[in-house]
Write an enzyme that holds these catalytic residues in place. Structure first.
Site: not given
Length: 201
Positions: A80, A177, A179
């Site tokens: 990001c 992102h 994650e």
């Protein structure tokens, strides 16, 4: 994200150059995470009122680390804001506010899980090799890469033209992102990063 892949993260704060050099020597790679916007003075633009800039001390630290790890030929992964910082560190520029440009109206497609969109990878890039040709991913950004830094290639892009991935040698960066995906895309990106780490040992 790193711990699930049996990688041990070390959080780096403001430090002397000697300390940073020590860390570069003893760390296998660098991960740059998300955060606020980058001060546009770093890419020679006037501050847009919609830009929520980060602290100058953090920007200076991250750009120092990027150059030190790159000079040491150690892998760098940007996530990001990380992709934006890497691009700026190597003399690229950013779009300060995507909606304001009116060029990317279809970039954010909202569903029950938030904002998601389709990403397509570019053939013969590392992201294409590890992540496949296309996939849906999340979107948490109002800024993006404008002019890509010299020497880098675009490795992923959206249908409306937003750059979602760049790479150069052992530097990989993505706009989403991983994650927050909790799926195969996260696992495959970590697999790619781990293989880059192994190559440098």
């Amino acid at each position: 994200m790193l711990q699930t892949a049996n990688l041990d993260p070390i959080i780096i704060g403001p430090s002397s150059d000697d300390t940073l050099d020590f860390l570069v020597t003893h760390c296998d790679g660098l991960l740059l995470s998300g955060g606020f916007d980058i001060d546009p003075v770093l890419y020679h633009q006037v501050l847009n009122p919609l830009t929520n800039k980060e602290e100058a001390e953090l920007e200076e630290l991250e750009i120092k680390l990027i150059h030190k790890f790159s000079k040491a030929h150690k892998p760098i992964l940007g996530i990001c804001r990380g992709i934006q910082t890497i691009n700026v560190a190597f003399n690229g520029t950013l779009i300060q506010d995507i909606p304001e440009t009116k060029k990317y109206d279809n970039h954010l497609q909202e569903n029950l899980e938030g904002y998601h969109h389709l990403v397509k990878t570019i053939p013969h890039t590392k992201l294409n090799k590890y992540l496949g040709n296309e996939f849906m991913t999340n979107s948490f950004h109002h800024q993006a890469i404008d002019d890509i830094a010299p020497g880098f290639v675009v490795s992923a892009i959206t249908a409306d033209g937003i750059i979602e991935g760049i790479e150069k040698d052992n530097i990989i960066a993505v706009q989403w992102h991983p994650e927050k995906n909790h799926d195969k895309i996260q696992a495959d990106l970590i697999k790619l990063y781990k293989e880059l780490l192994e190559e440098e040992k």
